[in-house]
Design an enzyme around this catalytic site. Structure first.
Site, PDB file in Angstrom:
ATOM      1  N   ASP A   1      48.555  46.623  63.993  1.00 21.18           N
ATOM      2  CA  ASP A   1      48.834  46.516  65.325  1.00 21.18           C
ATOM      3  C   ASP A   1      49.785  45.590  65.749  1.00 21.18           C
ATOM      4  OD1 ASP A   1      47.294  44.123  64.259  1.00 21.18           O
ATOM      5  OD2 ASP A   1      45.279  44.889  65.103  1.00 21.18           O
TER       6      ASP A   1
ATOM      7  N   ASN B   1      33.694  40.439  67.943  1.00 20.92           N
ATOM      8  CA  ASN B   1      33.071  41.389  68.893  1.00 20.92           C
ATOM      9  C   ASN B   1      32.989  42.579  68.015  1.00 20.92           C
ATOM     10  OD1 ASN B   1      35.646  42.356  68.856  1.00 20.92           O
ATOM     11  ND2 ASN B   1      35.757  42.584  70.797  1.00 20.92           N
TER      12      ASN B   1
ATOM     13  N   HIS C   1      35.559  44.347  66.284  1.00 26.54           N
ATOM     14  CA  HIS C   1      36.617  45.205  66.271  1.00 26.54           C
ATOM     15  C   HIS C   1      37.077  44.943  64.828  1.00 26.54           C
ATOM     16  CE1 HIS C   1      39.450  41.797  67.873  1.00 26.54           C
ATOM     17  NE2 HIS C   1      39.540  41.853  66.379  1.00 26.54           N
TER      18      HIS C   1
ATOM     19  N   GLU D   1      38.448  48.023  70.099  1.00 24.48           N
ATOM     20  CA  GLU D   1      37.485  47.034  70.758  1.00 24.48           C
ATOM     21  C   GLU D   1      36.029  47.809  70.697  1.00 24.48           C
ATOM     22  OE1 GLU D   1      38.058  44.205  70.697  1.00 24.48           O
ATOM     23  OE2 GLU D   1      39.825  43.537  72.182  1.00 24.48           O
TER      24      GLU D   1
HETATM   25  C1  F6R Z   1      44.869  41.847  63.115  1.00 25.59           C
HETATM   26  C2  F6R Z   1      43.623  42.501  63.588  1.00 25.59           C
HETATM   27  C3  F6R Z   1      42.511  41.984  63.896  1.00 25.59           C
HETATM   28  C4  F6R Z   1      41.959  40.911  63.155  1.00 25.59           C
HETATM   29  C5  F6R Z   1      40.683  40.248  63.760  1.00 25.59           C
HETATM   30  C6  F6R Z   1      40.350  39.084  62.890  1.00 25.59           C
HETATM   31  O1  F6R Z   1      46.083  42.534  62.782  1.00 25.59           O
HETATM   32  O2  F6R Z   1      43.769  43.858  63.284  1.00 25.59           O
HETATM   33  O3  F6R Z   1      41.584  42.849  63.836  1.00 25.59           O
HETATM   34  O4  F6R Z   1      41.847  41.062  61.776  1.00 25.59           O
HETATM   35  O5  F6R Z   1      40.835  39.800  65.137  1.00 25.59           O
HETATM   36  O6  F6R Z   1      41.096  37.828  63.498  1.00 25.59           O
HETATM   37  P1  F6R Z   1      41.057  36.630  62.509  1.00 25.59           P
HETATM   38  O7  F6R Z   1      41.273  36.546  61.126  1.00 25.59           O
HETATM   39  O8  F6R Z   1      42.234  35.713  63.320  1.00 25.59           O
HETATM   40  O9  F6R Z   1      39.774  35.874  63.025  1.00 25.59           O
END
Ligand code: F6R
Length: 260
Positions: free
Chosen positions: A67, A136, A138, A143
């Site tokens: 992303d 959450n 995702h 989301e």
């Molecule tokens: C990042 C992504 C997100 C993260 C997720 C966890 O490229 O796609 O899904 O993997 O938000 O983020 P952290 O590791 O910062 O808790």
């Protein structure tokens, strides 16, 4: 799902690094699906260290990140382009021409999303997809309520995701509202996927993903459909699971089982 529970974060990261390293050694031209976020930082450090110390090579690999924020140019210090450059790409021998991220600053982000999906397909699909998980539930920026059949497209970020990521920006207001993300179906099409979750803040989302119903409310639960999904957890992230004894019977201390 293969659920590997390690005693702490460093052990979880080492285990994940072993899986990435094995993939790249077995298949030097592997197509890697990469993720950003706090969870991945120590993994990229360990991989960079193995590159330096053990000659682990990424020279022939191709990468596609999950992303990118809409509106941020690649040289913006909060962009995922910048993150990848600083955290991983500049420390290893990967060919910059084969490192791909969605173009968050494209004039037409919708067209850029379709182009990105086509590029993944043209590369032959993803051999190993790395994933983190949001509090959450995702994966990527899919989301809660994201279509389980989705491909790369624009998603509006939830307030909880923007709050979680606010730490990288000057204020909540400056935290982007939109991102281009590969879809749940794009992730499910990968040949293997590896999700890493560490820390107690992820415990509830992890329990929903592994033991909850398959539901778009927890997009990570879609991994229940993936034939080769490995989930690596530290003890804190595993703390809300109910079937821990079973996972530890199959994979004691996160090791491979006799039949892996
Ligand atoms: C990042 C992504 C997100 C993260 C997720 C966890 O490229 O796609 O899904 O993997 O938000 O983020 P952290 O590791 O910062 O808790």
């Amino acid at each position: 799902m293969k659920v590997l529970i390690l005693r702490n974060e460093p052990a979880a990261i080492e285990r994940a690094a072993d899986i990435v390293a094995r993939t790249v050694r077995d298949l030097p031209a592997a197509v890697l699906g990469l993720a950003t976020g706090g969870t991945m930082l120590p993994l990229y450090q360990v991989l960079a260290q193995r590159h330096r110390d053990e000659g682990l090579s990424f020279a022939k690999t191709t990468s596609f990140n999950l992303d990118e924020y809409i509106g941020l140019a690649p040289d913006h210090p909060c962009s995922y382009h910048y993150y990848m450059q600083e955290a991983f790409f500049r420390h290893v021998d990967i060919d910059p021409a084969r490192c791909h991220l969605p173009k968050g600053d494209a004039a037409d982000p919708r067209a850029a999303s379709g182009d990105y999906e086509a590029l993944i397909e043209a590369a032959g699909g993803i051999d190993l997809q790395l994933l983190g998980i949001g509090q959450n539930g995702h994966i990527g920026f899919n989301e809660p309520t994201a279509s389980l059949g989705s491909r790369t497209r624009i998603k509006t970020l939830t307030t909880s995701t923007r709050r979680a990521n606010q730490r990288y920006f000057a204020s909540f207001e400056e935290t982007p509202r939109y991102a281009i993300t590969t879809g749940v179906a794009t992730i499910l099409a990968s040949r293997k996927c590896l999700l890493i979750a560490t820390g107690a803040a992820k415990a509830e989302a992890v329990a929903n993903m592994i033991e909850g119903p398959l539901s778009a409310v927890c997009p990570a639960s879609a991994l229940q459909l993936h034939p080769r999904a490995t989930i690596i957890l530290d003890a804190a992230a595993a703390s809300a699971l109910k079937l821990t004894e079973y996972y530890e019977t199959v994979h004691p201390q996160g090791r491979d089982s006799a039949f892996d």
